[in-house]
Scaffold this motif. Structure first.
Motif, PDB file in Angstrom:
ATOM      1  N   UNK A 523       0.846  -1.204   0.000  1.00  0.00           N
ATOM      2  CA  UNK A 523       0.000   0.000   0.000  1.00  0.00           C
ATOM      3  C   UNK A 523       0.876   1.246   0.000  1.00  0.00           C
ATOM      4  N   UNK A 524       1.833   1.288   0.920  1.00  0.00           N
ATOM      5  CA  UNK A 524       2.707   2.460   1.023  1.00  0.00           C
ATOM      6  C   UNK A 524       3.551   2.623  -0.239  1.00  0.00           C
ATOM      7  N   UNK A 525       4.048   1.510  -0.725  1.00  0.00           N
ATOM      8  CA  UNK A 525       4.900   1.521  -1.906  1.00  0.00           C
ATOM      9  C   UNK A 525       4.138   2.023  -3.134  1.00  0.00           C
ATOM     10  N   UNK A 530       6.100   7.212  -4.986  1.00  0.00           N
ATOM     11  CA  UNK A 530       6.490   7.902  -6.226  1.00  0.00           C
ATOM     12  C   UNK A 530       6.593   9.411  -6.033  1.00  0.00           C
ATOM     13  N   UNK A 531       5.730   9.957  -5.216  1.00  0.00           N
ATOM     14  CA  UNK A 531       5.752  11.400  -4.938  1.00  0.00           C
ATOM     15  C   UNK A 531       5.641  11.553  -3.422  1.00  0.00           C
ATOM     16  N   UNK A 532       6.787  11.564  -2.751  1.00  0.00           N
ATOM     17  CA  UNK A 532       6.764  11.540  -1.290  1.00  0.00           C
ATOM     18  C   UNK A 532       5.892  12.653  -0.695  1.00  0.00           C
ATOM     19  N   UNK A 533       5.075  12.275   0.278  1.00  0.00           N
ATOM     20  CA  UNK A 533       4.207  13.251   0.931  1.00  0.00           C
ATOM     21  C   UNK A 533       2.876  13.472   0.237  1.00  0.00           C
ATOM     22  N   UNK A 534       2.691  12.797  -0.919  1.00  0.00           N
ATOM     23  CA  UNK A 534       1.434  12.948  -1.651  1.00  0.00           C
ATOM     24  C   UNK A 534       0.831  11.568  -1.923  1.00  0.00           C
TER      25      UNK A 534
END
Ligand code: WT7
Length: 689
Positions: A523-525, A530-534
């Motif tokens: 899920x996190x991956x 791909x766009x950290x924090x979004x």
């Protein structure tokens, strides 16, 4: 009132003059240069001749325009969602915190400390005022046969099924797999699960036994609920037979409930229970299992770009609130209207806009069991006339199909009851938009092109998310819903001011899925790396005028065939298993009706047993049995090799261009390991098309 005590029943009905005041625009508003990180609605977008509109959110009467409401929803997001949670949902225990969610720290919770039950919110709280009003209109497969189900009757059915499940050992937190098509029994079964705290896992009844087994096993589901047969487009589909095949591969299954949709006899084994008989002897009152806000309401599988389908987890409070609010405001639904979402309950659209959104609002919702062309392409419009539907919500694929059959099938029927025309699932092209607007809606209904995903829980982009009179621009979903803050990111995963980019959502909202069942890392991956924090949607989008969004399509290896998501890797996996196949590449190509079609390239082994014709037939049959008919390739092209970079990566971009007949723009092919293969594939493709 901003104290959260605004009564839901006080919703002012929208201004009819404004809501019919669709301003047509055949061009996009002037694109303004420069861009701020948040789309703000410039006054220039609105038409000054129209009266100033009011937002239909009764909780925030001081916020007069969409711009004000939208900005408030982001600047004071806890007040915004906290107020709505208290005014729109009924809680057995109030929550203590609105949210601790943050995409930076990857926490996702909403309404901690609160307790509620989704079935109470969808049924019990409407019984006093609306007990005898229709909750469901079941439009059966047989044309002209519809059954009305009152809220009271739905409540009784849910109670009986809830008791039946409990008595057979189903407990809170257990996963119950539902393999049924649209019917009151199916909806009542989902709500019965919610009532006793079990997690429903609906599997679209078009999936094959293998695909069903994989989902049952992944969910570790002890209970399966199906029908003897399903009826669709005049054909009997042997659902029980598919379940029988599936459960032979599912050691976790302990009981299979069988609803008799038709008279057809089916063999009943040791695990099988006649559901109609079992529930008939149960009392109609079923004790409510109150759930924590973050307890799972349901799981639903969807395809990803790699690996097996993901069982997305949706929360009880956040999901329900989001479905409730977006249903009300995307469609400007007024109590007493008949809402016709023709989606199947096997997809998220069926969950959010056949069931949870409408019923939690006390609406009358359609359960459409048939197909758009049965018995003829006038089915939807004949149904609209007969049932006097006020809203219809369908897929662009169905529209394109019906458009091809001509205007006669539409004009034959009276559509004056229709007020909003919705669609979802794929980009709605201009031709279909115009036809929907001019021919179906006689130019007087809003076209509500909604963008969202299984993951988002509900609609995130929609033309009129809160403001009755705002301009609608053809062929784009346009505006983010309140609480949804959109961003475009570049190839580096950084937010960009450019007009095109990867669509992301910046701020947490309550409807977002919380996890993938059994695999939180995935899920996190998938969504947060791909766009950290979004939140990364996987779609590409175009931003106009710094505020209006148009969806370009998936940016990953996911296909969208007739609005259904398919992972190319899933189809490749199946084909690779054929003993004569050495490797494959599956891509999408533009398809007139389906939006996207499946195009498969296959390399055969030098020593093979069967002819190409035989292999083609075998491959199709493997795909049908392992995934389902919806994954069948339109074209299988056999090639001696696949175009690869020198480092060995398959050049999918080139394969996509060839499949789209875009031979001029193949780009630089000189870096390929074997440039000659391109010529072979192009010639073969021209032969096949
Ligand atoms: C994907 C999500 C959410 C209900 C149905 C599909 C595509 C969805 C639109 C639209 C262009 C759209 C996107 C998205 N999509 N709505 N209005 N315009 N594309 O749910 O199976 O989770 O698929 O459908 O590509 O990512 P899903």
């Amino acid at each position: 009132r901003r104290d959260g005590k605004g009564k839901y029943n006080d919703v002012p009905s929208s201004c009819a003059t404004c809501s019919f005041d669709l301003i047509m625009s055949d061009r996009h508003p002037n694109i303004q240069s420069g861009s701020t990180s948040r789309p703000r609605y410039s006054a220039g977008v609105h038409n000054s001749r129209r009266p100033r509109s009011t937002t239909p959110f009764p909780e925030f009467p001081d916020l007069k325009t969409h711009e004000e409401l939208y900005n408030f929803s982001l600047d004071y997001s806890e007040t915004f969602w906290g107020t709505l949670a208290r005014s729109r949902l009924t809680w057995s225990k109030d929550f203590t915190t609105v949210t601790d969610s943050s995409f930076e720290t990857k926490t996702f919770g909403w309404f901690h400390g609160g307790e509620l039950n989704a079935s109470v919110n969808c049924i019990d709280r409407h019984l006093n005022e609306r007990g005898e009003e229709p909750a469901l209109i079941w439009e059966k497969d047989e044309p002209g046969e519809s059954v009305f189900y009152s809220y009271r009757k739905l409540s009784e059915t849910v109670g009986q099924i809830g008791n039946m499940l409990k008595n057979s050992g189903v407990k809170a937190g257990d996963r119950v797999t539902i393999y049924l098509s649209n019917s009151p029994t199916a909806v009542a079964t989902m709500l019965a699960c919610a009532r006793i705290g079990a997690i429903h896992n609906v599997v679209f009844a078009g999936f094959s036994a293998n695909a069903l087994a994989a989902r049952i096993n992944d969910a570790q589901s002890e209970t399966v609920i199906t029908a003897n047969t399903i009826l669709r487009g005049g054909k009997l589909i042997p659902a029980k037979k598919t379940v029988d095949e599936a459960v032979t591969h599912c050691p976790c299954v302990r009981r299979v409930f069988v609803h008799f949709r038709t008279e057809v006899e089916v063999p009943m084994g040791k695990m099988d229970i006649n559901m109609d008989k079992a529930m008939a002897s149960e009392p109609v009152d079923c004790t409510v299992e109150n759930r924590g806000s973050e307890d799972t309401l349901f799981m639903l599988y969807t395809s990803g770009s790699t690996g097996a389908p993901k069982g997305l987890i949706h929360s009880t409070a956040g999901y329900l609130l989001y479905a409730n609010v977006t249903f009300k405001h995307a469609f400007d639904y007024n109590i007493g209207e008949k809402f016709g979402c023709v989606a199947d309950i096997g997809w998220i659209t069926g969950h959010s806009y056949v069931l949870y959104g409408p019923l939690s609002n006390g609406a009358t919702t359609l359960l459409f069991e048939s197909t758009p062309q049965y018995p003829d392409p006038g089915r939807y419009w004949e149904m609209v006339e007969r049932l006097k539907l006020n809203h219809i919500y369908l897929s662009p694929t169905a529209l394109r199909l019906l458009l091809k059959s001509g205007d006669g099938y539409v004009k034959k029927y009276n559509r004056s009851s229709l007020r909003k025309l919705g669609c979802v699932g794929e980009p709605l092209n201009h031709e279909a938009w115009e036809w929907y607007h001019k021919v179906v809606g006689e130019g007087r209904c809003d076209i509500i092109d909604t963008w969202w995903q299984t993951e988002t829980g509900g609609i995130c982009i929609s033309p009129r998310p809160s403001e009755v009179g705002a301009e609608i621009i053809p062929a784009m979903p346009m505006r983010p819903m309140p609480g949804i803050s959109l961003a475009l990111v570049d190839n580096q995963g950084k937010e960009t001011d450019a007009e095109k980019g990867a669509l992301c959502i910046k701020k947490p909202w309550p409807g977002l899925a919380r996890s993938i069942y059994g695999n939180h890392d995935r899920f996190l991956q998938t969504y947060f790396s791909n766009a950290p924090g979004l939140y990364y949607t996987g779609d590409g989008a175009h931003r106009y005028n710094n505020s209006h969004f148009q969806i370009i399509g998936r940016m990953d290896d996911v296909l969208n065939v007739s609005g259904h998501r398919l992972g190319t890797a899933e189809i490749e996996d199946v084909m690779d298993d054929h003993p004569d196949v050495s490797e494959t590449a599956v891509i999408g190509f533009p398809h007139d009706i389906k939006g996207e079609g499946v195009y498969a390239y296959a390399v055969l082994k030098d020593e093979r047993k069967s002819s190409k014709k035989e292999i083609e037939i075998e491959l199709k049959s493997m795909i049908k049995t392992r995934i389902g008919g919806l994954a069948l390739p339109e074209i299988i092209l056999f090639t001696p090799s696949l175009p690869r970079t020198r480092s060995g990566k398959i050049m999918r971009r080139i394969l996509r261009k060839i499949a789209a007949n875009d031979f001029e723009n193949l780009g630089d092919t000189s870096t390929l390991a074997d440039p000659d293969v391109i010529k072979f594939i192009v010639d073969k493709h021209k032969e096949l098309f």
